[in-house]
Design a protein around this motif. Structure first.
Motif, short mmCIF file in Angstrom:
data_model
loop_
_atom_site.label_atom_id
_atom_site.label_comp_id
_atom_site.label_asym_id
_atom_site.label_seq_id
_atom_site.Cartn_x
_atom_site.Cartn_y
_atom_site.Cartn_z
N ILE A 208 0.84 -1.20 0.00
CA ILE A 208 0.00 0.00 0.00
C ILE A 208 0.87 1.25 0.00
CG2 ILE A 208 -1.65 1.37 1.35
CD1 ILE A 208 -2.83 -1.30 2.35
N SER A 209 1.85 1.28 0.92
CA SER A 209 2.71 2.46 1.05
C SER A 209 3.56 2.69 -0.19
CB SER A 209 3.61 2.32 2.29
OG SER A 209 4.48 3.42 2.41
N VAL A 210 4.21 1.63 -0.66
CA VAL A 210 5.11 1.76 -1.81
C VAL A 210 4.32 2.14 -3.07
CG1 VAL A 210 6.64 0.49 -3.38
CG2 VAL A 210 6.88 0.22 -0.90
N PHE A 211 3.13 1.55 -3.26
CA PHE A 211 2.33 1.86 -4.44
C PHE A 211 1.95 3.34 -4.47
CE2 PHE A 211 -1.86 2.55 -6.35
CZ PHE A 211 -1.62 2.11 -7.65
N ILE A 212 1.47 3.86 -3.34
CA ILE A 212 1.07 5.28 -3.28
C ILE A 212 2.27 6.18 -3.53
CG2 ILE A 212 0.20 7.11 -1.77
CD1 ILE A 212 -1.56 4.98 -0.42
N GLN A 213 3.41 5.84 -2.93
CA GLN A 213 4.58 6.70 -3.10
C GLN A 213 5.16 6.63 -4.51
OE1 GLN A 213 7.28 7.32 0.33
NE2 GLN A 213 6.24 5.59 1.27
N VAL A 214 5.22 5.42 -5.08
CA VAL A 214 5.73 5.29 -6.45
C VAL A 214 4.81 6.03 -7.42
CG1 VAL A 214 6.10 3.66 -8.36
CG2 VAL A 214 6.99 3.14 -6.07
N PHE A 215 3.50 5.84 -7.26
CA PHE A 215 2.53 6.54 -8.12
C PHE A 215 2.72 8.05 -8.01
CE2 PHE A 215 -1.51 8.82 -8.39
CZ PHE A 215 -1.93 8.49 -9.67
N SER A 216 2.82 8.55 -6.78
CA SER A 216 2.93 10.00 -6.56
C SER A 216 4.22 10.55 -7.14
CB SER A 216 2.86 10.31 -5.06
OG SER A 216 1.63 9.87 -4.51
N TYR A 217 5.34 9.86 -6.90
CA TYR A 217 6.63 10.38 -7.36
C TYR A 217 6.81 10.27 -8.86
CZ TYR A 217 7.90 10.83 -2.48
OH TYR A 217 7.94 11.20 -1.17
N VAL A 218 6.24 9.23 -9.46
CA VAL A 218 6.29 9.13 -10.93
C VAL A 218 5.51 10.27 -11.55
CG1 VAL A 218 5.51 7.77 -12.91
CG2 VAL A 218 6.71 6.64 -11.03
N LYS A 219 4.32 10.56 -11.01
CA LYS A 219 3.52 11.68 -11.51
C LYS A 219 4.26 13.01 -11.32
CE LYS A 219 -0.38 9.76 -12.91
NZ LYS A 219 -0.91 9.95 -14.28
N ILE A 220 4.90 13.17 -10.16
CA ILE A 220 5.67 14.40 -9.89
C ILE A 220 6.84 14.52 -10.86
CG2 ILE A 220 7.19 15.51 -8.20
CD1 ILE A 220 5.32 14.41 -6.00
N LEU A 221 7.52 13.39 -11.11
CA LEU A 221 8.66 13.40 -12.03
C LEU A 221 8.21 13.79 -13.44
CD1 LEU A 221 11.65 12.78 -12.60
CD2 LEU A 221 11.00 10.39 -12.97
N ILE A 222 7.09 13.25 -13.88
CA ILE A 222 6.56 13.59 -15.21
C ILE A 222 6.24 15.07 -15.28
CG2 ILE A 222 4.62 13.25 -16.79
CD1 ILE A 222 4.53 10.33 -15.79
N THR A 223 5.63 15.60 -14.22
CA THR A 223 5.32 17.03 -14.17
C THR A 223 6.58 17.87 -14.24
OG1 THR A 223 3.33 16.60 -12.85
CG2 THR A 223 4.19 18.85 -12.82
N CYS A 224 7.62 17.43 -13.54
CA CYS A 224 8.90 18.16 -13.56
C CYS A 224 9.52 18.19 -14.95
CB CYS A 224 9.89 17.53 -12.59
SG CYS A 224 9.48 17.77 -10.86
N LEU A 225 9.37 17.07 -15.69
CA LEU A 225 9.97 16.97 -17.02
C LEU A 225 9.26 17.84 -18.05
CD1 LEU A 225 10.68 13.11 -17.18
CD2 LEU A 225 12.34 14.95 -16.83
N VAL A 226 7.95 18.01 -17.86
CA VAL A 226 7.20 18.77 -18.87
C VAL A 226 7.07 20.25 -18.53
CG1 VAL A 226 5.89 16.73 -19.57
CG2 VAL A 226 4.94 18.25 -17.82
N THR A 227 7.28 20.62 -17.26
CA THR A 227 7.13 22.02 -16.88
C THR A 227 8.37 22.82 -17.24
OG1 THR A 227 6.54 23.53 -15.07
CG2 THR A 227 8.04 21.73 -14.53
N SER A 228 8.16 24.08 -17.52
CA SER A 228 9.30 24.95 -17.85
C SER A 228 9.68 25.86 -16.69
CB SER A 228 8.93 25.82 -19.07
OG SER A 228 7.76 26.59 -18.79
#
Length: 311
Positions: A208-228
Motif C-alpha cells: 500500500i505504502s510503496v504503491f502510493i509513493q511510487v505513483f505519486s513520485y512518478v507523476k511528480i517526475l513527469i510534471t517536472c519533465l514537462v514544466t518549464s
C-alpha cells in the motif's frame, strides 16, 4: 512442572548486547544524546505546528502525525534499552513486553502510511496546484489522517490478537526489545498462522505504502519533465529526494531485520543494531528533513529562537 511455571510467569529476559568492558557508559551517554536530540526535535516540531497559526495548512496537519509517531517510536524503545545497558539487567514483564511490541509495530506502520499520505499530498500540490485547495479540504485531510491511523491500528491489533491464541513455554526474548517475531518465539505449539499472518500484514502494508509513493513520485517526475518553471522543478526535486532517502533507508533496515529472524546464521549484535535503527533513523532524520528543510517551519523556528535570545 518447569514448563508450567514458565507459562504462568509474567517475567521475561531480554537478550543483552555483547558490550566490551569499559564501553558501557560511553554507549549509554551516546544513547542518551541520541534520545534527547530526537525527542527535543520532534516535540519542538509538534509544538511549532500547534502554536503557529500560519502552519495550520493541509500538509502540516498531515506532517503533524510524523513527529508524533517518531516520538512514540523512539520513546517506546530506546530508554528501556539504555536502562538495561547501564544497570546490566535484562528483565521485563509479559504485559509490558506486549505493550512495547504493540507500540513499536504501530510506529512502524505509521512511518509507512504517513510517508505515503505526505507523498500523495505533494502529488496534488505539484501536479494539480490549481485544484489543491478544492481537493485538500480540511475534511479531506482529516479523512486521510484518520485512514492512516485507523488502517495502522486495524492491522496491528489483528496481528497482536493472535498472541492470545498461543500458550507460552519460553521466557527468553531473542532481542533487546520486544516485537511480534520475538513474542511469537515464546509460544509452545505451531506458530505457522502467526508467522504467515505477520508476513502477510507486513507485505500488505508495504505494498500500500510503496504503491502510493511510487505513483505519486512518478507523476511528480513527469510534471517536472514537462514544466518549464525552474522553481517548480526545484521544489519538487527537493521534496522528493529528501523523502525518498529516508524511506529507502527505513526500508533497508526493516527488510534486513525481518529477514534476519528467518535465518539463524545472522550475527546477533548486527541483528539488534539493525532492529534499533528502525526506531532511531526516522525520529532523528525526519525533524531535520521536514523541519529545517521546510522554509516555513525554519522561518518560524528561527523567529522564536531569536525572540528567546533577545529576551
Amino acid at each position: 512442572m518447569e514448563n508450567l511455571s514458565i507459562v504462568v510467569s509474567f517475567e521475561l529476559t531480554l537478550d543483552p548486547f555483547s558490550i566490551p568492558p569499559g564501553a558501557k557508559y560511553p554507549i549509554f551517554l551516546f544513547g542518551i544524546f541520541i534520545y534527547m536530540f530526537g525527542a527535543f526535535c520532534n516535540l519542538t516540531l509538534l509544538l511549532l505546528i500547534i502554536l503557529t497559526q500560519s502552519l495550520h495548512k493541509p500538509i502540516y496537519f498531515i506532517l503533524f502525525s510524523l513527529p508524533l509517531n517518531d516520538f512514540m517510536g523512539i520513546t517506546s524503545m530506546l530508554p528501556k534499552v539504555l536502562s538495561d545497558i547501564v544497570t546490566e539487567t535484562n528483565n521485563t514483564y509479559y504485559p509490558l513486553c506486549l505493550l512495547q511490541g504493540f507500540l513499536l509495530h504501530i510506529y512502524g506502520g505509521g512511518v509507512l502510511f504517513i510517508l505515503a499520505a505526505m507523498a500523495f499530498d505533494r502529488y496534488i500540490a505539484i501536479c494539480m496546484p490549481l485544484r489543491y485547495n478544492t481537493l485538500m479540504t480540511p475534511r479531506a485531510v482529516m479523512t486521510i489522517v484518520a485512514l492512516v491511523w485507523g488502517v495502522d491500528f486495524l492491522f496491528i491489533c489483528t496481528l497482536f490478537s493472535l498472541q492470545g491464541m498461543q500458550s507460552r513455554c519460553r521466557s527468553h526474548i531473542v532481542s533487546v526489545f520486544c516485537d511480534n517475531p520475538s513474542l511469537v518465539k515464546l509460544a509452545c505449539g505451531n506458530t505457522i498462522v502467526n508467522n504467515i499472518f505477520g508476513l502477510f500484514t507486513t507485505a500488505i502494508m508495504q505494498i500500500i505504502s510503496v504503491f502510493i509513493q511510487v505513483f505519486s513520485y512518478v507523476k511528480i517526475l513527469i510534471t517536472c519533465l514537462v514544466t518549464s518553471r525552474s522553481d517548480t522543478k526545484s521544489k519538487a526535486i527537493n521534496t522528493c529526494v529528501a523523502q525518498l532517502v529516508i524511506f529507502i533507508m527505513f526500508e533497508i533496515v526493516v527488510i534486513f531485520y525481518i529477514l534476519s529472524h528467518r535465518f539463524s546464521n545472522v550475527n546477533a549484535n548486527l541483528q539488534k543494531i539493525m532492529g534499533m535503527l528502525i526506531f532511531l533513523l526516522p525520529p532523528v532524520m525526519n525533524p531535520i528533513v521536514y523541519g529545517l528543510h521546510s522554509h516555513e517551519i525554519r522561518k518560524h523556528f528561527l523567529k522564536i529562537f531569536h525572540r528567546k535570545i533577545s529576551t
